[in-house]
Write a protein that holds these residues in place. Structure first.
Motif, PDB file in Angstrom:
ATOM      1  N   VAL A 171      37.825  39.348  -4.712  1.00  0.00           N
ATOM      2  CA  VAL A 171      36.539  39.948  -4.376  1.00  0.00           C
ATOM      3  C   VAL A 171      36.716  41.451  -4.166  1.00  0.00           C
ATOM      4  O   VAL A 171      37.738  41.895  -3.634  1.00  0.00           O
ATOM      5  CB  VAL A 171      35.910  39.292  -3.123  1.00  0.00           C
ATOM      6  CG1 VAL A 171      36.756  39.511  -1.889  1.00  0.00           C
ATOM      7  CG2 VAL A 171      34.490  39.820  -2.900  1.00  0.00           C
ATOM      8  N   VAL A 172      35.744  42.217  -4.665  1.00  0.00           N
ATOM      9  CA  VAL A 172      35.700  43.662  -4.412  1.00  0.00           C
ATOM     10  C   VAL A 172      34.495  43.895  -3.505  1.00  0.00           C
ATOM     11  O   VAL A 172      33.347  43.635  -3.906  1.00  0.00           O
ATOM     12  CB  VAL A 172      35.532  44.455  -5.722  1.00  0.00           C
ATOM     13  CG1 VAL A 172      35.400  45.951  -5.425  1.00  0.00           C
ATOM     14  CG2 VAL A 172      36.707  44.191  -6.664  1.00  0.00           C
ATOM     15  N   LEU A 173      34.771  44.317  -2.265  1.00  0.00           N
ATOM     16  CA  LEU A 173      33.673  44.605  -1.327  1.00  0.00           C
ATOM     17  C   LEU A 173      33.253  46.047  -1.561  1.00  0.00           C
ATOM     18  O   LEU A 173      34.021  46.983  -1.322  1.00  0.00           O
ATOM     19  CB  LEU A 173      34.149  44.393   0.108  1.00  0.00           C
ATOM     20  CG  LEU A 173      34.439  42.918   0.460  1.00  0.00           C
ATOM     21  CD1 LEU A 173      35.128  42.820   1.819  1.00  0.00           C
ATOM     22  CD2 LEU A 173      33.162  42.095   0.440  1.00  0.00           C
ATOM     23  N   GLN A 174      32.019  46.228  -2.048  1.00  0.00           N
ATOM     24  CA  GLN A 174      31.617  47.564  -2.517  1.00  0.00           C
ATOM     25  C   GLN A 174      31.283  48.529  -1.383  1.00  0.00           C
ATOM     26  O   GLN A 174      31.179  49.725  -1.585  1.00  0.00           O
ATOM     27  CB  GLN A 174      30.424  47.442  -3.470  1.00  0.00           C
ATOM     28  CG  GLN A 174      29.198  46.860  -2.814  1.00  0.00           C
ATOM     29  CD  GLN A 174      28.112  46.535  -3.823  1.00  0.00           C
ATOM     30  OE1 GLN A 174      28.152  45.499  -4.482  1.00  0.00           O
ATOM     31  NE2 GLN A 174      27.142  47.406  -3.950  1.00  0.00           N
ATOM     32  N   GLY A 175      31.051  48.018  -0.180  1.00  0.00           N
ATOM     33  CA  GLY A 175      30.874  48.884   0.997  1.00  0.00           C
ATOM     34  C   GLY A 175      29.663  49.799   0.937  1.00  0.00           C
ATOM     35  O   GLY A 175      29.731  50.957   1.373  1.00  0.00           O
ATOM     36  N   SER A 176      28.543  49.300   0.401  1.00  0.00           N
ATOM     37  CA  SER A 176      27.353  50.161   0.277  1.00  0.00           C
ATOM     38  C   SER A 176      26.528  50.180   1.547  1.00  0.00           C
ATOM     39  O   SER A 176      25.500  50.860   1.605  1.00  0.00           O
ATOM     40  CB  SER A 176      26.486  49.675  -0.886  1.00  0.00           C
ATOM     41  OG  SER A 176      27.250  49.652  -2.072  1.00  0.00           O
ATOM     42  N   GLY A 177      26.905  49.406   2.534  1.00  0.00           N
ATOM     43  CA  GLY A 177      26.097  49.341   3.754  1.00  0.00           C
ATOM     44  C   GLY A 177      24.907  48.418   3.538  1.00  0.00           C
ATOM     45  O   GLY A 177      24.599  48.051   2.400  1.00  0.00           O
ATOM     46  N   PRO A 178      24.216  48.059   4.633  1.00  0.00           N
ATOM     47  CA  PRO A 178      23.109  47.103   4.505  1.00  0.00           C
ATOM     48  C   PRO A 178      22.034  47.632   3.551  1.00  0.00           C
ATOM     49  O   PRO A 178      21.658  48.796   3.638  1.00  0.00           O
ATOM     50  CB  PRO A 178      22.545  47.002   5.924  1.00  0.00           C
ATOM     51  CG  PRO A 178      23.519  47.654   6.816  1.00  0.00           C
ATOM     52  CD  PRO A 178      24.375  48.558   6.001  1.00  0.00           C
ATOM     53  N   GLU A 179      21.600  46.762   2.635  1.00  0.00           N
ATOM     54  CA  GLU A 179      20.480  47.145   1.752  1.00  0.00           C
ATOM     55  C   GLU A 179      19.299  46.289   2.204  1.00  0.00           C
ATOM     56  O   GLU A 179      19.228  45.099   1.907  1.00  0.00           O
ATOM     57  CB  GLU A 179      20.838  46.893   0.292  1.00  0.00           C
ATOM     58  CG  GLU A 179      19.809  47.467  -0.684  1.00  0.00           C
ATOM     59  CD  GLU A 179      20.234  47.332  -2.129  1.00  0.00           C
ATOM     60  OE1 GLU A 179      20.354  46.200  -2.608  1.00  0.00           O
ATOM     61  OE2 GLU A 179      20.469  48.366  -2.791  1.00  0.00           O
ATOM     62  N   ILE A 180      18.383  46.917   2.956  1.00  0.00           N
ATOM     63  CA  ILE A 180      17.289  46.170   3.596  1.00  0.00           C
ATOM     64  C   ILE A 180      16.143  45.920   2.626  1.00  0.00           C
ATOM     65  O   ILE A 180      15.575  44.840   2.592  1.00  0.00           O
ATOM     66  CB  ILE A 180      16.753  46.950   4.833  1.00  0.00           C
ATOM     67  CG1 ILE A 180      17.897  47.371   5.739  1.00  0.00           C
ATOM     68  CG2 ILE A 180      15.694  46.131   5.570  1.00  0.00           C
ATOM     69  CD1 ILE A 180      18.692  46.258   6.340  1.00  0.00           C
ATOM     70  N   CYS A 181      15.854  46.912   1.810  1.00  0.00           N
ATOM     71  CA  CYS A 181      14.706  46.785   0.889  1.00  0.00           C
ATOM     72  C   CYS A 181      14.986  45.628  -0.066  1.00  0.00           C
ATOM     73  O   CYS A 181      16.121  45.474  -0.551  1.00  0.00           O
ATOM     74  CB  CYS A 181      14.531  48.080   0.095  1.00  0.00           C
ATOM     75  SG  CYS A 181      13.203  47.963  -1.121  1.00  0.00           S
ATOM     76  N   VAL A 182      13.962  44.848  -0.356  1.00  0.00           N
ATOM     77  CA  VAL A 182      14.144  43.729  -1.306  1.00  0.00           C
ATOM     78  C   VAL A 182      14.587  44.281  -2.658  1.00  0.00           C
ATOM     79  O   VAL A 182      15.382  43.693  -3.365  1.00  0.00           O
ATOM     80  CB  VAL A 182      12.820  42.938  -1.455  1.00  0.00           C
ATOM     81  CG1 VAL A 182      12.876  41.987  -2.647  1.00  0.00           C
ATOM     82  CG2 VAL A 182      12.522  42.170  -0.171  1.00  0.00           C
ATOM     83  N   ILE A 183      14.110  45.480  -2.966  1.00  0.00           N
ATOM     84  CA  ILE A 183      14.427  46.076  -4.271  1.00  0.00           C
ATOM     85  C   ILE A 183      15.807  46.717  -4.186  1.00  0.00           C
ATOM     86  O   ILE A 183      16.059  47.578  -3.358  1.00  0.00           O
ATOM     87  CB  ILE A 183      13.399  47.189  -4.609  1.00  0.00           C
ATOM     88  CG1 ILE A 183      11.971  46.672  -4.446  1.00  0.00           C
ATOM     89  CG2 ILE A 183      13.633  47.720  -6.007  1.00  0.00           C
ATOM     90  CD1 ILE A 183      11.627  45.510  -5.322  1.00  0.00           C
ATOM     91  N   SER A 184      16.703  46.310  -5.065  1.00  0.00           N
ATOM     92  CA  SER A 184      18.067  46.834  -5.001  1.00  0.00           C
ATOM     93  C   SER A 184      18.165  48.196  -5.687  1.00  0.00           C
ATOM     94  O   SER A 184      17.703  48.377  -6.807  1.00  0.00           O
ATOM     95  CB  SER A 184      19.023  45.844  -5.689  1.00  0.00           C
ATOM     96  OG  SER A 184      20.354  46.276  -5.545  1.00  0.00           O
ATOM     97  N   THR A 185      18.746  49.162  -4.988  1.00  0.00           N
ATOM     98  CA  THR A 185      18.951  50.501  -5.587  1.00  0.00           C
ATOM     99  C   THR A 185      20.410  50.918  -5.373  1.00  0.00           C
ATOM    100  O   THR A 185      21.203  50.885  -6.293  1.00  0.00           O
ATOM    101  CB  THR A 185      18.024  51.541  -4.905  1.00  0.00           C
ATOM    102  OG1 THR A 185      18.168  51.422  -3.474  1.00  0.00           O
ATOM    103  CG2 THR A 185      16.568  51.338  -5.297  1.00  0.00           C
ATOM    104  N   LYS A 186      20.758  51.240  -4.114  1.00  0.00           N
ATOM    105  CA  LYS A 186      22.101  51.802  -3.871  1.00  0.00           C
ATOM    106  C   LYS A 186      23.198  50.781  -4.188  1.00  0.00           C
ATOM    107  O   LYS A 186      24.278  51.136  -4.660  1.00  0.00           O
ATOM    108  CB  LYS A 186      22.215  52.295  -2.431  1.00  0.00           C
ATOM    109  CG  LYS A 186      22.116  51.225  -1.366  1.00  0.00           C
ATOM    110  CD  LYS A 186      22.358  51.806   0.027  1.00  0.00           C
ATOM    111  CE  LYS A 186      22.411  50.720   1.088  1.00  0.00           C
ATOM    112  NZ  LYS A 186      22.784  51.228   2.405  1.00  0.00           N
TER     113      LYS A 186
END
Ligand code: BG6
Length: 426
Positions: free
Chosen positions: A201-216
């Motif tokens: 597994v590669v943990l990408q570490g982008s932090g919590p993505e709260i919006c339903v729409i994925s961006t970061k």
């Protein structure tokens, strides 16, 4: 952070103050402390206990807004977090990627796996691995995997998933493991089902993505995949150490370039999105690696603005879609840098075909092409960037265009109708 009931004792020659522990006291960093209660406060000097007058700055944030760091929506906050999440992706422990690269090298066949946004990330991976490692790895949407993939113990299945909980992708991985295949995944949620079930597994570490729409999370996965393709290309001697280093330098420039675009181009994108938010039907066109970018940008428009948008390779136009083009159809075209000569020329040709039929074209292109009014109905000019990262820059524009179209249409940006952050059921 001190809490009510904490005792603060200062023991020392220069000052000695004991603060009434029945109140909530906070030590300020300028030798003062504040005693706060629900409806009053006092600031005192630690040294002599005299009250200190402090100007009041009233922050008009409710608790929800404060969690958004002042942004009106999590989606915008997360788009603006991308310079940081890209830096995080570039700081990943290289060993994790090296192990994955080793798995690609050993596998007799491989697949990229994802669904929704992460299927388009998988499609981006297909292009970048082909370009940088000369390795053709087909992407399959998780929901189609069981009917399409040929999996055996010499197969590697590499999944992308922000949540690590998407039912279709988990099912495809379980099926792959039942066939003896190796599995790997890039996920954003540590401890998720996918993170725990795959071999690597590669943990990408982008932090919590709260919006339903994925961006970061999506953009960060594309950066990780670009790095992985570079490593595989180097290992397979498809690219030289010099090219690897040049590409790495380009990736390292990406956070600052995106920050600059967010600072300097957001206003223009907002105006354009507001001006054309009533347009009903959009074609999103891209050639080569700009095709998955067009697909993902179109999905953003559908998800958050509820506007019909179809991503398509530019070359498809003349095979049927052209019949549909008239002044009711709007197109956004992701134009590569001029140094990508063939892609650039063929993209311009697609634009000419649309304009010749009175179609509206919003061209997203790079400065060195100069202003080109007769080619575009509207154009957004981006600063020159290294070709490797140009598609990623174009994706950010697509994210912002969808976001500002949605706010112009007063959509529920962070919780669009009918959508879930992750579909955990079949
Ligand atoms: C869909 C979401 O349900 O799942 C998409 O609406 C998302 O935004 C897709 O891209 C995949 O989710 P995940 O968590 O597997 O990346």
């Amino acid at each position: 952070m001190l809490g009510i009931g904490d005792e603060i004792k200062f023991v020392g020659s220069d000052f000695n103050a004991f603060i009434d522990h029945t109140k909530n006291a906070v030590i300020l960093d300028d030798g003062e402390y504040a005693i706060l209660s629900r409806d009053s406060y006092v600031v005192k000097s630690i040294l002599n206990e005299e009250e200190v007058a402090k100007p009041i700055t009233k922050i008009e944030w409710d608790s929800e807004t404060s969690k958004k760091g002042g942004y009106p929506h999590y989606m915008l906050k997360e788009i603006y977090e991308q310079p940081q999440t890209i830096s995080n992706a570039l700081d990943l422990e290289p060993s994790g990627l090296d192990d994955v690269v080793e798995m690609f090298e050993k596998a007799e066949s491989s697949y990229f796996l994802g669904v929704g946004t992460t299927f388009y990330v998988a499609k981006y991976a297909q292009y970048i691995f082909s370009e940088l490692a000369q390795k053709y790895i087909p992407p399959i949407s998780s929901d189609e995997f069981l009917t399409l993939a040929n999996v055996n113990k010499k197969t590697l299945v590499f999944a992308m998933s922000q949540s690590g909980e998407t039912f279709d992708t988990l099912s495809a991985l379980k099926y792959s493991q039942s066939k003896g295949a190796k599995t790997a995944a890039i996920v954003n949620v540590m401890g998720s089902s996918m993170a725990r079930m795959v071999d690597e597994v590669v943990l990408q570490g982008s932090g919590p993505e709260i919006c339903v729409i994925s961006t970061k999370a999506a953009l960060s996965q594309m950066v990780v995949l670009t790095l992985s393709a570079m490593k595989l290309g180097l290992k397979r001697k498809v690219i030289s150490k010099k090219t690897y280093q040049e590409n790495l330098q380009s990736l390292k420039e990406l956070p600052a370039i995106i920050q600059g675009i967010l600072n300097e181009r957001s206003g223009f994108i907002h105006r354009i999105a507001n001006k054309y938010c009533k347009n009903k039907n959009w074609l999103y066109l891209g050639r080569g690696i700009y095709y998955p970018i067009a697909l993902e940008a179109a999905l953003k428009m559908k998800e958050v603005a509820y506007v019909h948008a179809e991503g398509m390779p530019g070359g498809f136009l003349k095979h049927g879609t052209l019949a549909m083009i008239d002044d009711e159809i709007s197109s956004i075209v992701f134009v590569p840098p001029k140094e990508k000569k063939d892609l650039y020329q063929s993209t311009l040709h697609s634009i000419e075909e649309i304009r010749a039929r009175s179609g509206f074209v919003l061209g997203i292109h790079f400065t060195e092409q100069g202003k080109n009014q007769d080619l575009f109905s509207e154009e957004l000019i981006l600063p020159n960037v290294p070709p490797l990262i140009a598609p990623l820059i174009q994706l950010v524009i697509g994210q912002l265009f969808a976001y500002f179209t949605a706010t112009s249409l007063k959509r529920n940006v962070d919780k669009p109708r009918s959508l879930a952050k992750s579909v955990t059921v079949g």
